[in-house]
Design a protein around this motif. Structure first.
Motif, PDB file in Angstrom:
ATOM      1  N   ARG A 129       0.828  -1.208   0.000  1.00  0.00           N
ATOM      2  CA  ARG A 129       0.000   0.000   0.000  1.00  0.00           C
ATOM      3  C   ARG A 129       0.862   1.257   0.000  1.00  0.00           C
ATOM      4  NH1 ARG A 129      -4.708  -1.904   4.335  1.00  0.00           N
ATOM      5  NH2 ARG A 129      -6.025  -2.965   2.792  1.00  0.00           N
ATOM      6  N   GLN A 130       1.949   1.240   0.756  1.00  0.00           N
ATOM      7  CA  GLN A 130       2.811   2.420   0.809  1.00  0.00           C
ATOM      8  C   GLN A 130       3.561   2.609  -0.508  1.00  0.00           C
ATOM      9  OE1 GLN A 130       5.144   2.341   4.488  1.00  0.00           O
ATOM     10  NE2 GLN A 130       3.383   1.496   5.555  1.00  0.00           N
ATOM     11  N   ALA A 131       4.013   1.515  -1.108  1.00  0.00           N
ATOM     12  CA  ALA A 131       4.661   1.618  -2.416  1.00  0.00           C
ATOM     13  C   ALA A 131       3.676   2.136  -3.461  1.00  0.00           C
ATOM     14  CB  ALA A 131       5.216   0.258  -2.835  1.00  0.00           C
ATOM     15  N   ALA A 132       2.441   1.658  -3.391  1.00  0.00           N
ATOM     16  CA  ALA A 132       1.413   2.102  -4.332  1.00  0.00           C
ATOM     17  C   ALA A 132       1.109   3.580  -4.169  1.00  0.00           C
ATOM     18  CB  ALA A 132       0.148   1.276  -4.145  1.00  0.00           C
ATOM     19  N   GLU A 133       1.058   4.038  -2.928  1.00  0.00           N
ATOM     20  CA  GLU A 133       0.799   5.465  -2.683  1.00  0.00           C
ATOM     21  C   GLU A 133       1.884   6.328  -3.313  1.00  0.00           C
ATOM     22  OE1 GLU A 133      -0.075   8.506   1.082  1.00  0.00           O
ATOM     23  OE2 GLU A 133       0.550   6.432   1.445  1.00  0.00           O
ATOM     24  N   ASP A 134       3.134   5.872  -3.212  1.00  0.00           N
ATOM     25  CA  ASP A 134       4.242   6.633  -3.798  1.00  0.00           C
ATOM     26  C   ASP A 134       4.119   6.759  -5.310  1.00  0.00           C
ATOM     27  OD1 ASP A 134       5.328   6.877  -1.297  1.00  0.00           O
ATOM     28  OD2 ASP A 134       6.814   5.281  -1.544  1.00  0.00           O
ATOM     29  N   VAL A 138      -3.407   2.089  -7.896  1.00  0.00           N
ATOM     30  CA  VAL A 138      -4.666   1.699  -7.243  1.00  0.00           C
ATOM     31  C   VAL A 138      -4.459   0.398  -6.473  1.00  0.00           C
ATOM     32  CG1 VAL A 138      -7.062   1.020  -7.644  1.00  0.00           C
ATOM     33  CG2 VAL A 138      -6.015   2.824  -9.046  1.00  0.00           C
ATOM     34  N   VAL A 139      -4.930   0.367  -5.219  1.00  0.00           N
ATOM     35  CA  VAL A 139      -4.847  -0.830  -4.387  1.00  0.00           C
ATOM     36  C   VAL A 139      -6.233  -1.430  -4.241  1.00  0.00           C
ATOM     37  CG1 VAL A 139      -4.190  -1.810  -2.162  1.00  0.00           C
ATOM     38  CG2 VAL A 139      -2.914   0.135  -3.092  1.00  0.00           C
ATOM     39  N   LYS A 140      -6.367  -2.689  -4.600  1.00  0.00           N
ATOM     40  CA  LYS A 140      -7.606  -3.434  -4.389  1.00  0.00           C
ATOM     41  C   LYS A 140      -7.372  -4.478  -3.301  1.00  0.00           C
ATOM     42  CE  LYS A 140      -9.288  -2.941  -9.157  1.00  0.00           C
ATOM     43  NZ  LYS A 140      -9.739  -3.685 -10.372  1.00  0.00           N
ATOM     44  N   THR A 141      -8.388  -4.693  -2.465  1.00  0.00           N
ATOM     45  CA  THR A 141      -8.210  -5.578  -1.315  1.00  0.00           C
ATOM     46  C   THR A 141      -9.249  -6.679  -1.324  1.00  0.00           C
ATOM     47  OG1 THR A 141      -7.376  -3.690  -0.028  1.00  0.00           O
ATOM     48  CG2 THR A 141      -7.975  -5.694   1.180  1.00  0.00           C
ATOM     49  N   ALA A 142      -8.789  -7.924  -1.387  1.00  0.00           N
ATOM     50  CA  ALA A 142      -9.685  -9.082  -1.357  1.00  0.00           C
ATOM     51  C   ALA A 142     -10.155  -9.352   0.068  1.00  0.00           C
ATOM     52  CB  ALA A 142      -8.971 -10.309  -1.913  1.00  0.00           C
ATOM     53  N   LEU A 143     -11.411  -9.733   0.197  1.00  0.00           N
ATOM     54  CA  LEU A 143     -12.016  -9.949   1.504  1.00  0.00           C
ATOM     55  C   LEU A 143     -11.748 -11.351   2.032  1.00  0.00           C
ATOM     56  CD1 LEU A 143     -15.474  -8.248   0.859  1.00  0.00           C
ATOM     57  CD2 LEU A 143     -13.481  -7.279   2.053  1.00  0.00           C
ATOM     58  N   VAL A 144     -12.038 -11.509   3.318  1.00  0.00           N
ATOM     59  CA  VAL A 144     -11.950 -12.799   4.001  1.00  0.00           C
ATOM     60  C   VAL A 144     -13.260 -13.550   3.833  1.00  0.00           C
ATOM     61  CG1 VAL A 144     -11.777 -13.888   6.283  1.00  0.00           C
ATOM     62  CG2 VAL A 144     -10.265 -11.977   5.679  1.00  0.00           C
TER      63      VAL A 144
END
Length: 410
Positions: A129-134, A138-144
């Motif tokens: 996420r931090q690398a993506a912010e730099d 776009v960060v997508k997050t898979a659910l549990v």
């Protein structure tokens, strides 16, 4: 030598200690396993006789260079990598992942996408996420999948698109113990040209890793979780070993795994790592190669841990006031012998503290799998109590645990 629990436990001095008249019993394997005597001896021997740095024309430096090569070869067999050059060392999985995320993200462009999960330890989430912010990625997050505290595979597959550059996923939850079949995820990522970065930290003590079978681009683990010292191991597949440009202090090695290693390595830890992998393979047939011995030894570990899980789940079923978050199957192909618990009338912290007073070593909280704990709605009530059994654990220890839980919660 055939596998027996007595022979295993005889090699761990930590398993035979007491405090305030009570035995010290370890249920905290997911946080860090105990270490056999052979690992301690290897580390002491290196520091006592061969402590040196690389590149000098004298004997201890030459021995140190040979040790590094031996450690890469031992890890090659441990991970079933094609080449020892694919093995990179670092302080731990988290440090390696932060470092590798810098190199991997160099070529990302604004509007690219990556996929992480709510199941993972945040070392495999925050880094990306931090690398993506730099890079304005776009960060997508898979659910549990809340039914068994595993990964919602269908949801994750739906997030992978032609814009995806990297998928970060775990092989096993460090909280619930659920094992994840990532084959469909790897296939989907490959179809769009995305890298796959695998966290195998919790998986490694319980199952033998095969990076060729997984077909992942990167895989990371930490030796202190599989009966070794504090050192991280990363597998980097070709062609990334040469194509990526890591951040380095000049002058950096022009090629090979040393390009990705910063500063002087912990050579004593590498000595312990070699001894650790040898320990893990000791139950295999003499005369076979290390990989084959590891395969035979892990079959014994899987069998014993399945028996432990089955017994633990039988005991748990008799106590409806204790909730299990995760799979109720004892099958070692479905779960590790790690269990996440909450209690009807007692906070998780209260239970963990009471167990600790009886020298039953466990703890509570989110264990850095913050997304999982938040999705389950447990963040504000102390998370879960995590019970982690290893191949040195016994049925008698499980009985003692439930005796103390009964005294506290009934």
């Amino acid at each position: 030598m055939s596998f027996t629990l007595d022979r295993v436990r005889a090699q761990f001095s930590a398993l035979h200690q007491s405090h305030n008249g009570l035995p010290v019993t370890f249920f905290d394997g997911p946080g860090g396993s105990q270490v056999p005597e052979s690992v301690l001896e290897a580390m002491i021997s290196y520091l006592g006789h061969h402590n040196s740095n690389l590149g000098a024309p004298y004997i201890t430096s030459q021995i140190t260079s040979e040790l590094v090569a031996s450690a890469r070869e031992a890890c090659r067999a441990f991970l079933n990598a094609l080449s020892a050059d694919s093995i990179v060392f670092g302080a731990n999985m988290t440090s390696l992942t932060f470092s590798l995320s810098r190199a991997i993200s160099r070529q990302w462009q604004a509007g690219d996408e990556i996929v992480v999960t709510e199941l993972d330890h945040y070392a495999n989430v925050s880094s990306w996420r931090q690398a993506a912010e730099d890079k304005s990625v776009v960060v997508k997050t898979a659910l549990v999948d809340e039914s068994d505290c595993s990964l919602d595979i269908e949801h994750m597959l739906s997030l992978i698109t032609p814009k995806t550059r990297l998928v970060a996923v775990t092989l096993a939850s460090n909280v619930s113990g659920s094992i994840i079949d990532i084959s469909s995820i790897v296939s989907a990522a490959k179809q769009v040209g995305a890298m796959v970065y695998v966290d195998a930290v919790h998986y490694a003590p319980h199952h033998l890793i095969d990076v060729q079978k997984l077909e992942c681009d990167f895989l990371v683990c930490s030796a202190y979780k599989f009966f070794g010292p504090h050192i991280g191991v990363a597998y980097i597949a070709q062609p990334w070993l040469e194509e990526l440009t890591p951040y380095k202090v000049e002058p950096a090695p022009a090629n090979g795994p040393g390009r990705f290693e910063t500063g002087t390595q912990s050579f004593e830890a590498l000595a312990g790592l070699v001894a650790c992998i040898d320990y893990l393979g000791q139950w295999g047939e003499a005369g076979l190669g290390l990989r084959q011995r590891l395969e035979q030894s892990y079959a014994f570990y899987n069998q014993h841990e399945t028996q432990l899980s089955d017994y633990f789940l039988q005991q748990l079923a008799q106590r409806p006031h204790i909730k299990l978050w995760g799979r109720h199957s004892a099958d070692s192909q479905q779960r590790t012998s790690t269990f996440a618990l909450t209690f009807e009338q007692h906070a998780s912290q209260e239970v963990a503290q009471a167990l600790g007073q009886q020298n039953l070593c466990t703890s509570n909280g989110h264990f850095y799998a913050l997304g999982l704990i938040r999705q389950l709605g447990l963040e504000n009530c102390g998370g879960v109590v995590r019970i982690g059994l290893m191949h040195y654990s016994t049925v008698d220890e499980i009985d003692r645990l439930f005796e103390q839980l009964d005294a506290l919660t009934q």
